[in-house]
Design an enzyme around this catalytic site. Structure first.
Site, mmCIF file in Angstrom:
data_model
loop_
_atom_site.group_PDB
_atom_site.id
_atom_site.type_symbol
_atom_site.label_atom_id
_atom_site.label_comp_id
_atom_site.label_asym_id
_atom_site.label_seq_id
_atom_site.Cartn_x
_atom_site.Cartn_y
_atom_site.Cartn_z
ATOM 1 N N SER A 167 23.383 6.326 23.150
ATOM 2 C CA SER A 167 23.305 5.516 21.928
ATOM 3 C C SER A 167 24.469 5.880 21.016
ATOM 4 C CB SER A 167 21.981 5.764 21.204
ATOM 5 O OG SER A 167 21.959 7.051 20.636
ATOM 6 N N ARG B 138 24.811 -4.322 19.106
ATOM 7 C CA ARG B 138 23.767 -5.014 18.339
ATOM 8 C C ARG B 138 24.014 -4.793 16.846
ATOM 9 N NH1 ARG B 138 22.780 -6.603 22.700
ATOM 10 N NH2 ARG B 138 20.824 -6.724 23.838
ATOM 11 N N ARG C 205 16.495 -2.014 -1.747
ATOM 12 C CA ARG C 205 16.306 -2.068 -3.204
ATOM 13 C C ARG C 205 14.865 -1.794 -3.613
ATOM 14 N NH1 ARG C 205 20.341 -6.421 -5.127
ATOM 15 N NH2 ARG C 205 18.654 -7.376 -6.271
ATOM 16 N N ASP D 146 27.526 3.471 -8.062
ATOM 17 C CA ASP D 146 28.937 3.220 -8.388
ATOM 18 C C ASP D 146 29.186 3.214 -9.899
ATOM 19 O OD1 ASP D 146 27.439 0.943 -8.796
ATOM 20 O OD2 ASP D 146 28.969 -0.436 -8.053
ATOM 21 N N ALA E 120 9.835 6.390 -19.686
ATOM 22 C CA ALA E 120 10.377 7.508 -20.477
ATOM 23 C C ALA E 120 10.899 7.011 -21.830
ATOM 24 C CB ALA E 120 11.487 8.204 -19.695
ATOM 25 N N GLY F 225 21.189 -5.613 -10.311
ATOM 26 C CA GLY F 225 20.324 -5.330 -9.163
ATOM 27 C C GLY F 225 19.221 -4.354 -9.545
ATOM 28 N N GLY G 281 23.622 -1.421 -14.031
ATOM 29 C CA GLY G 281 24.849 -0.891 -13.441
ATOM 30 C C GLY G 281 26.059 -1.164 -14.327
ATOM 31 N N ASP G 282 27.238 -0.989 -13.757
ATOM 32 C CA ASP G 282 28.451 -1.089 -14.585
ATOM 33 C C ASP G 282 28.681 -2.501 -15.123
ATOM 34 O OD1 ASP G 282 29.111 -1.950 -12.021
ATOM 35 O OD2 ASP G 282 31.183 -1.261 -12.162
ATOM 36 N N HIS H 236 17.714 -6.200 1.623
ATOM 37 C CA HIS H 236 17.018 -5.902 0.377
ATOM 38 C C HIS H 236 15.914 -4.861 0.478
ATOM 39 C CE1 HIS H 236 19.320 -9.289 -1.028
ATOM 40 N NE2 HIS H 236 18.998 -8.936 -2.258
ATOM 41 N N GLU I 90 27.609 8.115 14.422
ATOM 42 C CA GLU I 90 28.866 8.451 15.089
ATOM 43 C C GLU I 90 30.071 7.942 14.299
ATOM 44 O OE1 GLU I 90 26.119 7.737 16.685
ATOM 45 O OE2 GLU I 90 25.948 9.248 18.255
ATOM 46 N N ASP J 4 23.536 1.483 -5.898
ATOM 47 C CA ASP J 4 24.904 1.636 -5.382
ATOM 48 C C ASP J 4 25.561 2.961 -5.759
ATOM 49 O OD1 ASP J 4 24.508 -0.933 -4.491
ATOM 50 O OD2 ASP J 4 25.558 -1.867 -6.167
ATOM 51 N N THR K 236 21.015 1.734 -10.527
ATOM 52 C CA THR K 236 21.508 0.884 -9.442
ATOM 53 C C THR K 236 21.484 1.694 -8.155
ATOM 54 O OG1 THR K 236 23.474 -0.177 -8.468
ATOM 55 C CG2 THR K 236 23.892 1.439 -10.176
ATOM 56 N N ARG L 289 27.686 -2.679 -2.494
ATOM 57 C CA ARG L 289 28.762 -3.497 -3.098
ATOM 58 C C ARG L 289 30.110 -3.057 -2.548
ATOM 59 N NH1 ARG L 289 28.095 -6.400 -8.349
ATOM 60 N NH2 ARG L 289 25.928 -7.062 -8.340
ATOM 61 N N ARG M 78 20.610 -11.727 -13.360
ATOM 62 C CA ARG M 78 21.992 -11.837 -13.841
ATOM 63 C C ARG M 78 21.934 -12.834 -14.998
ATOM 64 N NH1 ARG M 78 23.597 -7.871 -10.017
ATOM 65 N NH2 ARG M 78 22.510 -8.401 -8.102
HETATM 66 P P1 ATP Z 1 24.222 -3.784 -9.752
HETATM 67 O O1 ATP Z 1 25.590 -3.255 -9.452
HETATM 68 O O2 ATP Z 1 23.142 -2.878 -9.304
HETATM 69 O O3 ATP Z 1 23.993 -5.174 -9.272
HETATM 70 P P2 ATP Z 1 25.118 -4.448 -12.393
HETATM 71 O O4 ATP Z 1 24.601 -4.190 -13.758
HETATM 72 O O5 ATP Z 1 26.516 -3.971 -12.096
HETATM 73 O O6 ATP Z 1 24.075 -3.838 -11.365
HETATM 74 P P3 ATP Z 1 26.009 -7.202 -12.442
HETATM 75 O O7 ATP Z 1 25.475 -8.405 -11.758
HETATM 76 O O8 ATP Z 1 27.435 -6.847 -12.181
HETATM 77 O O9 ATP Z 1 25.019 -6.014 -12.084
HETATM 78 O O10 ATP Z 1 25.849 -7.398 -14.031
HETATM 79 C C1 ATP Z 1 24.582 -7.718 -14.605
HETATM 80 C C2 ATP Z 1 24.768 -8.646 -15.769
HETATM 81 O O11 ATP Z 1 25.592 -7.997 -16.767
HETATM 82 C C3 ATP Z 1 25.505 -9.937 -15.471
HETATM 83 O O12 ATP Z 1 24.677 -10.942 -14.947
HETATM 84 C C4 ATP Z 1 25.997 -10.328 -16.859
HETATM 85 O O13 ATP Z 1 24.953 -10.880 -17.611
HETATM 86 C C5 ATP Z 1 26.375 -8.964 -17.448
HETATM 87 N N1 ATP Z 1 27.802 -8.720 -17.208
HETATM 88 C C6 ATP Z 1 28.400 -8.258 -16.079
HETATM 89 N N2 ATP Z 1 29.736 -8.206 -16.226
HETATM 90 C C7 ATP Z 1 30.003 -8.669 -17.463
HETATM 91 C C8 ATP Z 1 31.206 -8.882 -18.213
HETATM 92 N N3 ATP Z 1 32.406 -8.610 -17.707
HETATM 93 N N4 ATP Z 1 31.094 -9.389 -19.463
HETATM 94 C C9 ATP Z 1 29.878 -9.661 -19.987
HETATM 95 N N5 ATP Z 1 28.714 -9.477 -19.341
HETATM 96 C C10 ATP Z 1 28.776 -8.996 -18.100
#
Ligand code: ATP
Length: 325
Positions: free
Chosen positions: A219, A248, A257, A130, A22, A11, A102-103, A254, A188, A128, A126, A172, A72
Site C-alpha cells: 500500500s 484510487r 469540518r 492559516d 467562553a 468556514g 479565519g483571516d 466536509h 509515503e 485550516d 478555522t 485552502r 460568507r
Molecule cells: P475560513 O478560512 O475557515 O473559511 P475565513 O474567515 O477566512 O474562514 P472567508 O470566507 O475568507 O473565511 O471570510 C469570511 C467572510 O469575511 C467573508 O464572507 C466576508 O464577509 C468577510 N471578508 C473576507 N475577506 C474580506 C475582505 N477583504 N474585506 C471585507 N470583508 C471580507
C-alpha cells in the site's frame, strides 16, 4: 463597556461553540450583555440576533458546528455594505464585537474599523490553521484527528489490496492540515503548497516507483492538499493512471469540518474566548486573541493574514528524506 456582540464567520470549525461559551461566561461575570449575531456578518445586516446568557451556552462545549451558524457575507466586500454593518452596530449600541473566524473574517473586521466606533477583537477559528499570531487555530486539532481517522481506515483497505491511494484533505491554500495528517498517518508522500507551488506528476511517479523497488508491491498513501491540482485528487488519479500507475482517489471533504471538538480545541477555545473579552475590557482594539508557546497573547488583526507562520519544516524534511518509503 456594557454590551458586546459575538459572531462566527467563514468556514465553521469544531470548538467555535466552546469559544462562544467562553465569551458569554466571561462577559456575564463582568456584567456585560452579549448579543449573538447569526450567520456571520449577515446577522448584523439582517438584524438576526439574540441575547446570549449562560443558560444558552450550558452544555455547549462538546458540540461541533456553531449555534450562531456561519456564512460568507458578500456585502462586506463593498464600502456601502461595511458602512451598513457599522450603522446597525451603532444603532444596537454594541460597544465591542468579538469575531470568531479565519483571516478573511479578520480582513472584514479591519474594513469595519474604518466606520465602526466600537472595539473589534478576533478569535481564530478555522480548521485550516492559516492565521498568523497563534500557534494553532480553534478546530485544527479536531480536523487533524478526523482526517487521521479516515486515512487510517483507507490504509487498511489499501494494505489489503496493496493499492495506491491519493487522499485529498482541506486547508485552502496552505498545507498545515496535509502535513499534520500526513505525518501522523505515516503517509509515503505529502503534497502541499509549502513543498512546491506546482505539482510535478513525474516526481510523484518516480517516488512511487522507488518505493515499489524498495518494498515490492504494497500500500502507498499520498496525502494531497486541496487546490494543488485542478480537479483535485480524482483528476490527479486519472492522470497518474494515464501515465501507467493505477491509483484510487478519496476526497475527505466536509467531514473534516464537523464532529465533536477534541480536548485541545475545547481548551484553546475556552482560553481564547475568555482572553478576548478580558482584553476588550482592558481597552484592546483591532487585535486577535491568539496563543503562542502556550501563552494567550494579542496580535494585530491587520497582520493575521500575512502568511508568516510556517508548516513544520523539520517534520516535512524528515518525511521526505527518511520516511519516504
Ligand atoms: P475560513 O478560512 O475557515 O473559511 P475565513 O474567515 O477566512 O474562514 P472567508 O470566507 O475568507 O473565511 O471570510 C469570511 C467572510 O469575511 C467573508 O464572507 C466576508 O464577509 C468577510 N471578508 C473576507 N475577506 C474580506 C475582505 N477583504 N474585506 C471585507 N470583508 C471580507
Amino acid at each position: 463597556m456594557k454590551r458586546i456582540g459575538v459572531l462566527t464567520s467563514g468556514g465553521d470549525a469544531p470548538g467555535m461553540n466552546a469559544a462562544i461559551r467562553a465569551v458569554v461566561l466571561t462577559a456575564n461575570a463582568a456584567e456585560l450583555e452579549v448579543v449573538g449575531f447569526e450567520y456571520g456578518y449577515n446577522g448584523i445586516l439582517e438584524r438576526q440576533y439574540l441575547t446570549l446568557t449562560p443558560y444558552h451556552v450550558n452544555h455547549l462545549i462538546q458540540h461541533g458546528g456553531t449555534v450562531l451558524k456561519s456564512a460568507r457575507c458578500q456585502a462586506m466586500f463593498s464600502d456601502d455594505g461595511v458602512k451598513q454593518v457599522a450603522a446597525v452596530l451603532h444603532e444596537l449600541a454594541i460597544d465591542a464585537l468579538v469575531l470568531i473566524g479565519g483571516d478573511g473574517t479578520f480582513r472584514g473586521a479591519v474594513q469595519l474599523s474604518q466606520h465602526y466606533q466600537g472595539a473589534l477583537m478576533g478569535v481564530p477559528g478555522t480548521i485550516d490553521n492559516d492565521v498568523d499570531g497563534t500557534d494553532f487555530t480553534i478546530g485544527f486539532h479536531t480536523a487533524v484527528d478526523t482526517a487521521l481517522d479516515a486515512i487510517d481506515k483507507i490504509r487498511d483497505t489499501a494494505d489489503a489490496f496493496e493499492r495506491i491511494f491519493l487522499v485529498e484533505v482541506m486547508g485552502r491554500h496552505t498545507g498545515y492540515l496535509a502535513v499534520a495528517a500526513g505525518i501522523a498517518a505515516g503517509a509515503e508522500q505529502i503534497i502541499c503548497p509549502e513543498l512546491a507551488s506546482e505539482l510535478d506528476t513525474a516526481k510523484i511517479l518516480q517516488h512511487i516507483r522507488n518505493a515499489q523497488q524498495h518494498r515490492g508491491r504494497c500500500s502507498y498513501l499520498i496525502v494531497l492538499a486541496e487546490t494543488m491540482y485542478p480537479g483535485g485528487a480524482a483528476a490527479l488519479a486519472l492522470e497518474l493512471e494515464r501515465q501507467g500507475v493505477e491509483c484510487r482517489a478519496s476526497v475527505l471533504g466536509h467531514i473534516q469540518r464537523g464532529g465533536r471538538p477534541v480536548g485541545a480545541d475545547r481548551i484553546l477555545a475556552t482560553k481564547l474566548g475568555a482572553y478576548a473579552v478580558e482584553q476588550l475590557l482592558q481597552g484592546a482594539h483591532l487585535m486577535m486573541a491568539g496563543e503562542v508557546n502556550a501563552q494567550a497573547t494579542l496580535y494585530p488583526l491587520i497582520k493575521t493574514g500575512d502568511k508568516q507562520k510556517k508548516v513544520d519544516q523539520y517534520l516535512l524534511n524528515w518525511q521526505q528524506q527518511v520516511a519516504q518509503y
